[in-house]
Design a protein around this motif. Structure first.
Motif, PDB file in Angstrom:
ATOM      1  N   LEU A  26      51.453  62.717  12.078  1.00  0.00           N
ATOM      2  CA  LEU A  26      52.456  61.713  12.452  1.00  0.00           C
ATOM      3  C   LEU A  26      51.895  60.725  13.470  1.00  0.00           C
ATOM      4  O   LEU A  26      52.182  59.524  13.408  1.00  0.00           O
ATOM      5  CB  LEU A  26      53.713  62.376  13.006  1.00  0.00           C
ATOM      6  N   THR A  27      51.089  61.217  14.394  1.00  0.00           N
ATOM      7  CA  THR A  27      50.463  60.337  15.379  1.00  0.00           C
ATOM      8  C   THR A  27      49.520  59.353  14.700  1.00  0.00           C
ATOM      9  O   THR A  27      49.505  58.160  15.033  1.00  0.00           O
ATOM     10  CB  THR A  27      49.724  61.171  16.450  1.00  0.00           C
ATOM     11  N   ARG A  28      48.748  59.819  13.726  1.00  0.00           N
ATOM     12  CA  ARG A  28      47.852  58.929  12.976  1.00  0.00           C
ATOM     13  C   ARG A  28      48.641  57.896  12.178  1.00  0.00           C
ATOM     14  O   ARG A  28      48.273  56.725  12.135  1.00  0.00           O
ATOM     15  CB  ARG A  28      46.941  59.742  12.052  1.00  0.00           C
ATOM     16  N   CYS A  29      49.738  58.315  11.550  1.00  0.00           N
ATOM     17  CA  CYS A  29      50.585  57.368  10.801  1.00  0.00           C
ATOM     18  C   CYS A  29      51.170  56.311  11.732  1.00  0.00           C
ATOM     19  O   CYS A  29      51.203  55.123  11.404  1.00  0.00           O
ATOM     20  CB  CYS A  29      51.715  58.106  10.085  1.00  0.00           C
ATOM     21  N   ALA A  30      51.642  56.750  12.893  1.00  0.00           N
ATOM     22  CA  ALA A  30      52.207  55.817  13.864  1.00  0.00           C
ATOM     23  C   ALA A  30      51.155  54.810  14.310  1.00  0.00           C
ATOM     24  O   ALA A  30      51.425  53.602  14.368  1.00  0.00           O
ATOM     25  CB  ALA A  30      52.775  56.572  15.064  1.00  0.00           C
ATOM     26  N   ALA A  31      49.965  55.270  14.623  1.00  0.00           N
ATOM     27  CA  ALA A  31      48.886  54.380  15.055  1.00  0.00           C
ATOM     28  C   ALA A  31      48.526  53.388  13.950  1.00  0.00           C
ATOM     29  O   ALA A  31      48.331  52.193  14.211  1.00  0.00           O
ATOM     30  CB  ALA A  31      47.659  55.192  15.467  1.00  0.00           C
ATOM     31  N   ALA A  32      48.463  53.872  12.713  1.00  0.00           N
ATOM     32  CA  ALA A  32      48.140  52.987  11.589  1.00  0.00           C
ATOM     33  C   ALA A  32      49.207  51.921  11.382  1.00  0.00           C
ATOM     34  O   ALA A  32      48.915  50.820  10.899  1.00  0.00           O
ATOM     35  CB  ALA A  32      47.964  53.811  10.310  1.00  0.00           C
ATOM     36  N   ALA A  33      50.447  52.207  11.776  1.00  0.00           N
ATOM     37  CA  ALA A  33      51.552  51.252  11.649  1.00  0.00           C
ATOM     38  C   ALA A  33      51.703  50.395  12.902  1.00  0.00           C
ATOM     39  O   ALA A  33      52.632  49.587  12.988  1.00  0.00           O
ATOM     40  CB  ALA A  33      52.844  51.998  11.357  1.00  0.00           C
ATOM     41  N   GLY A  34      50.816  50.587  13.882  1.00  0.00           N
ATOM     42  CA  GLY A  34      50.861  49.769  15.085  1.00  0.00           C
ATOM     43  C   GLY A  34      51.747  50.304  16.193  1.00  0.00           C
ATOM     44  O   GLY A  34      52.195  49.546  17.054  1.00  0.00           O
ATOM     45  N   PHE A  35      51.979  51.602  16.220  1.00  0.00           N
ATOM     46  CA  PHE A  35      52.818  52.208  17.244  1.00  0.00           C
ATOM     47  C   PHE A  35      52.027  53.209  18.071  1.00  0.00           C
ATOM     48  O   PHE A  35      51.086  53.828  17.582  1.00  0.00           O
ATOM     49  CB  PHE A  35      54.017  52.937  16.618  1.00  0.00           C
ATOM     50  N   ALA A  36      52.457  53.372  19.296  1.00  0.00           N
ATOM     51  CA  ALA A  36      51.912  54.407  20.173  1.00  0.00           C
ATOM     52  C   ALA A  36      52.998  55.443  20.414  1.00  0.00           C
ATOM     53  O   ALA A  36      54.173  55.101  20.550  1.00  0.00           O
ATOM     54  CB  ALA A  36      51.468  53.797  21.499  1.00  0.00           C
ATOM     55  N   VAL A  37      52.612  56.699  20.477  1.00  0.00           N
ATOM     56  CA  VAL A  37      53.554  57.782  20.751  1.00  0.00           C
ATOM     57  C   VAL A  37      53.788  57.825  22.261  1.00  0.00           C
ATOM     58  O   VAL A  37      52.838  57.978  23.030  1.00  0.00           O
ATOM     59  CB  VAL A  37      53.011  59.133  20.251  1.00  0.00           C
ATOM     60  N   ILE A  38      55.052  57.674  22.669  1.00  0.00           N
ATOM     61  CA  ILE A  38      55.353  57.763  24.096  1.00  0.00           C
ATOM     62  C   ILE A  38      56.069  59.065  24.454  1.00  0.00           C
ATOM     63  O   ILE A  38      56.135  59.431  25.612  1.00  0.00           O
ATOM     64  CB  ILE A  38      56.154  56.536  24.599  1.00  0.00           C
ATOM     65  N   GLU A  39      56.592  59.750  23.450  1.00  0.00           N
ATOM     66  CA  GLU A  39      57.238  61.042  23.701  1.00  0.00           C
ATOM     67  C   GLU A  39      57.265  61.860  22.419  1.00  0.00           C
ATOM     68  O   GLU A  39      57.436  61.324  21.333  1.00  0.00           O
ATOM     69  CB  GLU A  39      58.671  60.830  24.193  1.00  0.00           C
ATOM     70  N   THR A  40      57.069  63.146  22.577  1.00  0.00           N
ATOM     71  CA  THR A  40      57.158  64.096  21.464  1.00  0.00           C
ATOM     72  C   THR A  40      58.307  65.043  21.763  1.00  0.00           C
ATOM     73  O   THR A  40      58.415  65.553  22.879  1.00  0.00           O
ATOM     74  CB  THR A  40      55.853  64.903  21.335  1.00  0.00           C
ATOM     75  N   ARG A  41      59.159  65.271  20.769  1.00  0.00           N
ATOM     76  CA  ARG A  41      60.291  66.192  20.946  1.00  0.00           C
ATOM     77  C   ARG A  41      60.258  67.241  19.834  1.00  0.00           C
ATOM     78  O   ARG A  41      60.170  66.913  18.658  1.00  0.00           O
ATOM     79  CB  ARG A  41      61.616  65.449  20.870  1.00  0.00           C
ATOM     80  N   TYR A  42      60.342  68.482  20.249  1.00  0.00           N
ATOM     81  CA  TYR A  42      60.441  69.592  19.314  1.00  0.00           C
ATOM     82  C   TYR A  42      61.868  70.128  19.376  1.00  0.00           C
ATOM     83  O   TYR A  42      62.373  70.418  20.456  1.00  0.00           O
ATOM     84  CB  TYR A  42      59.467  70.701  19.692  1.00  0.00           C
ATOM     85  N   VAL A  43      62.513  70.255  18.233  1.00  0.00           N
ATOM     86  CA  VAL A  43      63.899  70.736  18.182  1.00  0.00           C
ATOM     87  C   VAL A  43      64.020  71.790  17.083  1.00  0.00           C
ATOM     88  O   VAL A  43      63.662  71.526  15.928  1.00  0.00           O
ATOM     89  CB  VAL A  43      64.885  69.573  17.909  1.00  0.00           C
ATOM     90  N   HIS A  44      64.514  72.948  17.453  1.00  0.00           N
ATOM     91  CA  HIS A  44      64.745  74.015  16.466  1.00  0.00           C
ATOM     92  C   HIS A  44      66.250  74.231  16.304  1.00  0.00           C
ATOM     93  O   HIS A  44      66.965  74.349  17.292  1.00  0.00           O
ATOM     94  CB  HIS A  44      64.065  75.318  16.883  1.00  0.00           C
TER      95      HIS A  44
END
Length: 97
Positions: A26-44
């Motif tokens: 997902l981080t690679r996809c975001a970078a390829a689309a011109g986005f930077a990850v600023i927060e990761t959330r895990y939800v169960h």
């Protein structure tokens, strides 16, 4: 997936799911689309009864309650999965780079 790899993988990797992503992909996809990850959330979303019933029945049971497994234990289970990056949902908050 670790406890019942043969049973769970057959359930998880089904044809109706076209893609599977993890944090890295997902981080690679975001970078390829011109986005930077600023927060990761895990939800169960599922309590510990679902995992225990998977072990017993070798199939999902959904949001079934099993006494004496209570909301406190469910919270511990969810917290542990989320803290270890093993939930059923992964969300990324993105920012245009």
């Amino acid at each position: 997936m670790d406890l019942l790899p043969d049973d769970f993988q057959a359930f998880f990797y089904r044809a109706q799911h076209r893609w599977y992503f993890d944090l890295s992909s997902l981080t690679r996809c975001a970078a390829a689309a011109g986005f930077a990850v600023i927060e990761t959330r895990y939800v169960h979303r599922y309590g510990i009864a679902n995992a225990m019933l998977w072990l017993r029945n070798r199939r999902p049971m959904g949001r079934v309650r099993v006494a004496p497994l209570d909301a406190h234990l469910d919270g511990l289970w969810r917290s542990w999965l989320e803290a270890n990056g093993r939930p059923d949902n992964l969300y990324l908050v993105l920012q245009a780079s």
